[in-house]
Design an enzyme around this catalytic site. Structure first.
Site, PDB file in Angstrom:
ATOM      1  N   LYS A   1      16.889   1.916   0.292  1.00  0.00           N
ATOM      2  CA  LYS A   1      17.618   1.860   1.557  1.00  0.00           C
ATOM      3  C   LYS A   1      18.985   1.257   1.288  1.00  0.00           C
ATOM      4  O   LYS A   1      19.112   0.274   0.568  1.00  0.00           O
ATOM      5  CB  LYS A   1      16.877   0.987   2.572  1.00  0.00           C
ATOM      6  CG  LYS A   1      15.689   1.628   3.253  1.00  0.00           C
ATOM      7  CD  LYS A   1      16.032   2.829   4.135  1.00  0.00           C
ATOM      8  CE  LYS A   1      16.721   2.497   5.436  1.00  0.00           C
ATOM      9  NZ  LYS A   1      15.910   1.767   6.401  1.00  0.00           N
TER      10      LYS A   1
ATOM     11  N   PHE B   1      14.264   4.324  10.319  1.00  0.00           N
ATOM     12  CA  PHE B   1      12.946   3.802   9.957  1.00  0.00           C
ATOM     13  C   PHE B   1      12.136   4.967   9.405  1.00  0.00           C
ATOM     14  O   PHE B   1      11.867   5.948  10.098  1.00  0.00           O
ATOM     15  CB  PHE B   1      12.270   3.189  11.191  1.00  0.00           C
ATOM     16  CG  PHE B   1      11.072   2.365  10.832  1.00  0.00           C
ATOM     17  CD1 PHE B   1      11.165   0.990  10.691  1.00  0.00           C
ATOM     18  CD2 PHE B   1       9.841   2.976  10.609  1.00  0.00           C
ATOM     19  CE1 PHE B   1      10.053   0.234  10.337  1.00  0.00           C
ATOM     20  CE2 PHE B   1       8.725   2.228  10.259  1.00  0.00           C
ATOM     21  CZ  PHE B   1       8.835   0.856  10.121  1.00  0.00           C
TER      22      PHE B   1
ATOM     23  N   ARG C   1       0.960   7.049   7.321  1.00  0.00           N
ATOM     24  CA  ARG C   1       1.055   7.025   5.860  1.00  0.00           C
ATOM     25  C   ARG C   1       0.653   8.364   5.249  1.00  0.00           C
ATOM     26  O   ARG C   1       1.146   8.753   4.199  1.00  0.00           O
ATOM     27  CB  ARG C   1       0.123   5.950   5.279  1.00  0.00           C
ATOM     28  CG  ARG C   1       0.539   4.516   5.564  1.00  0.00           C
ATOM     29  CD  ARG C   1      -0.277   3.578   4.679  1.00  0.00           C
ATOM     30  NE  ARG C   1      -0.248   2.197   5.136  1.00  0.00           N
ATOM     31  CZ  ARG C   1       0.671   1.303   4.793  1.00  0.00           C
ATOM     32  NH1 ARG C   1       1.653   1.652   3.998  1.00  0.00           N
ATOM     33  NH2 ARG C   1       0.608   0.064   5.245  1.00  0.00           N
TER      34      ARG C   1
ATOM     35  N   LYS D   1       0.805  -1.195   0.000  1.00  0.00           N
ATOM     36  CA  LYS D   1       0.000   0.000   0.000  1.00  0.00           C
ATOM     37  C   LYS D   1       0.853   1.266   0.000  1.00  0.00           C
ATOM     38  O   LYS D   1       0.358   2.346  -0.294  1.00  0.00           O
ATOM     39  CB  LYS D   1      -0.873   0.024   1.286  1.00  0.00           C
ATOM     40  CG  LYS D   1      -1.875  -1.094   1.387  1.00  0.00           C
ATOM     41  CD  LYS D   1      -2.831  -0.888   2.575  1.00  0.00           C
ATOM     42  CE  LYS D   1      -2.255  -1.544   3.796  1.00  0.00           C
ATOM     43  NZ  LYS D   1      -3.203  -1.556   4.965  1.00  0.00           N
TER      44      LYS D   1
ATOM     45  N   GLU E   1       7.575   1.283  -6.672  1.00  0.00           N
ATOM     46  CA  GLU E   1       7.646   0.949  -5.242  1.00  0.00           C
ATOM     47  C   GLU E   1       7.902   2.205  -4.427  1.00  0.00           C
ATOM     48  O   GLU E   1       8.530   3.147  -4.923  1.00  0.00           O
ATOM     49  CB  GLU E   1       8.814  -0.016  -4.989  1.00  0.00           C
ATOM     50  CG  GLU E   1       8.418  -1.470  -4.821  1.00  0.00           C
ATOM     51  CD  GLU E   1       7.832  -1.794  -3.452  1.00  0.00           C
ATOM     52  OE1 GLU E   1       7.286  -0.894  -2.799  1.00  0.00           O
ATOM     53  OE2 GLU E   1       7.928  -2.957  -3.052  1.00  0.00           O
ATOM     54  N   ASP E   2       7.450   2.201  -3.187  1.00  0.00           N
ATOM     55  CA  ASP E   2       7.789   3.312  -2.306  1.00  0.00           C
ATOM     56  C   ASP E   2       9.209   3.134  -1.773  1.00  0.00           C
ATOM     57  O   ASP E   2      10.005   4.060  -1.787  1.00  0.00           O
ATOM     58  CB  ASP E   2       6.787   3.457  -1.158  1.00  0.00           C
ATOM     59  CG  ASP E   2       6.521   2.154  -0.439  1.00  0.00           C
ATOM     60  OD1 ASP E   2       6.589   1.102  -1.093  1.00  0.00           O
ATOM     61  OD2 ASP E   2       6.261   2.167   0.777  1.00  0.00           O
TER      62      ASP E   2
ATOM     63  N   ASP F   1       4.475   3.515   6.438  1.00  0.00           N
ATOM     64  CA  ASP F   1       3.813   3.414   7.737  1.00  0.00           C
ATOM     65  C   ASP F   1       4.725   2.892   8.842  1.00  0.00           C
ATOM     66  O   ASP F   1       5.775   2.288   8.579  1.00  0.00           O
ATOM     67  CB  ASP F   1       2.619   2.450   7.635  1.00  0.00           C
ATOM     68  CG  ASP F   1       3.062   0.992   7.572  1.00  0.00           C
ATOM     69  OD1 ASP F   1       3.903   0.670   6.704  1.00  0.00           O
ATOM     70  OD2 ASP F   1       2.598   0.185   8.397  1.00  0.00           O
TER      71      ASP F   1
ATOM     72  N   ASP G   1      14.097  -2.206   0.320  1.00  0.00           N
ATOM     73  CA  ASP G   1      14.987  -2.405   1.465  1.00  0.00           C
ATOM     74  C   ASP G   1      15.938  -3.551   1.137  1.00  0.00           C
ATOM     75  O   ASP G   1      17.039  -3.337   0.636  1.00  0.00           O
ATOM     76  CB  ASP G   1      14.123  -2.685   2.702  1.00  0.00           C
ATOM     77  CG  ASP G   1      14.902  -2.566   3.993  1.00  0.00           C
ATOM     78  OD1 ASP G   1      16.142  -2.545   3.941  1.00  0.00           O
ATOM     79  OD2 ASP G   1      14.285  -2.504   5.064  1.00  0.00           O
TER      80      ASP G   1
HETATM   81  C1  PRP Z   1       7.343  -2.413   2.206  1.00  0.00           C
HETATM   82  C2  PRP Z   1       7.625  -1.668   0.908  1.00  0.00           C
HETATM   83  C3  PRP Z   1       8.094  -2.749  -0.003  1.00  0.00           C
HETATM   84  C4  PRP Z   1       8.815  -3.706   0.934  1.00  0.00           C
HETATM   85  C5  PRP Z   1      10.293  -3.463   0.856  1.00  0.00           C
HETATM   86  O1  PRP Z   1       6.061  -2.951   2.129  1.00  0.00           O
HETATM   87  O2  PRP Z   1       6.481  -1.023   0.401  1.00  0.00           O
HETATM   88  O3  PRP Z   1       7.051  -3.393  -0.669  1.00  0.00           O
HETATM   89  O4  PRP Z   1       8.344  -3.440   2.249  1.00  0.00           O
HETATM   90  O5  PRP Z   1      10.997  -4.381   1.626  1.00  0.00           O
HETATM   91  P1  PRP Z   1      12.034  -5.424   1.005  1.00  0.00           P
HETATM   92  O6  PRP Z   1      12.812  -4.724  -0.084  1.00  0.00           O
HETATM   93  O7  PRP Z   1      12.911  -5.773   2.180  1.00  0.00           O
HETATM   94  O8  PRP Z   1      11.281  -6.609   0.490  1.00  0.00           O
HETATM   95  P2  PRP Z   1       5.247  -3.496   3.383  1.00  0.00           P
HETATM   96  O9  PRP Z   1       5.354  -4.983   3.428  1.00  0.00           O
HETATM   97  O10 PRP Z   1       5.637  -2.741   4.619  1.00  0.00           O
HETATM   98  O11 PRP Z   1       3.745  -3.152   2.965  1.00  0.00           O
HETATM   99  P3  PRP Z   1       3.010  -1.742   2.791  1.00  0.00           P
HETATM  100  O12 PRP Z   1       3.542  -1.116   1.518  1.00  0.00           O
HETATM  101  O13 PRP Z   1       1.582  -2.113   2.668  1.00  0.00           O
HETATM  102  O14 PRP Z   1       3.310  -0.896   4.002  1.00  0.00           O
END
Ligand code: PRP
Length: 170
Positions: free
Chosen positions: A127, A148, A161, A39, A95-96, A155, A99
């Site tokens: 990141k 963070f 958010r 999201k 993507e937002d 979020d 990581d």
């Molecule tokens: C976050 C973000 C990415 C993912 C990145 O999503 O939006 O999709 O984590 O992490 P990674 O590179 O280590 O895989 P989250 O699961 O928090 O869902 P959200 O977007 O609904 O908050």
């Protein structure tokens, strides 16, 4: 919650416009499908898409990761797939935050199965602290080392958010 301003909404807007200009140039005469990863991406995708000078389709996926601990012990699965066809079309995954890159790695594999013409990645934030998997990001808004991050879609426990700026939790 104690938070420190990291990137202001003005700076975000300027950078999003720069990314949109670059994407519009690179995809001139083509109609890419923007696929947002829910999201966290909602505000970034909405702002980016409205600055593009090219026709685009918009679709979404939702990924869930389960299994705590190290990156290699985490699993990712799609809980919501795209609804548009991407066969033979250029795709830009939006993507937002990237990581570890595990989520995007899995989503790329799933999208590739559908026979797109190409798949590129656009992320607001990369990141830099974890170097486990990582994938090359074609369009990156900001590279951020630590902390963070919340706001502009991101979020903490499903809150914050809707903050217009990006903050780091302290
Ligand atoms: C976050 C973000 C990415 C993912 C990145 O999503 O939006 O999709 O984590 O992490 P990674 O590179 O280590 O895989 P989250 O699961 O928090 O869902 P959200 O977007 O609904 O908050």
């Amino acid at each position: 919650m104690d938070k420190k301003l990291l990137i202001s909404s003005e700076t975000i807007k300027k950078r999003v416009n720069e990314l949109a200009t670059q994407i519009s140039l690179d995809y001139e005469g083509r109609n890419p499908v923007l696929i947002g990863v829910l999201k966290g991406v909602v505000f970034f995708l909405a702002d980016l898409a409205r600055e593009l000078n090219i026709p685009v389709e918009i679709d979404f996926v939702r990924a869930a990761s389960y299994g705590a601990g190290t990156t290699s012990s985490r699993n990712v699965r799609l809980t919501k797939d795209i609804e548009n066809s991407v066969h033979g079309k250029p795709v830009i995954l939006v993507e937002d935050i990237v990581d570890t890159g595990l989520t995007l790695t899995h989503i790329i594999q799933e999208i590739e199965k559908k026979g797109p013409e190409s798949v590129k990645i656009c992320a607001l934030i990369e990141k830099l602290e974890i170097e486990d998997i990582k994938i090359p990001i074609d369009y990156c808004g900001f590279r951020i080392k630590e902390g963070f991050i919340i706001g502009y879609g991101l979020d903490f426990d499903e809150k914050y958010r809707n903050l217009p700026d990006l903050y780091v939790l302290r």
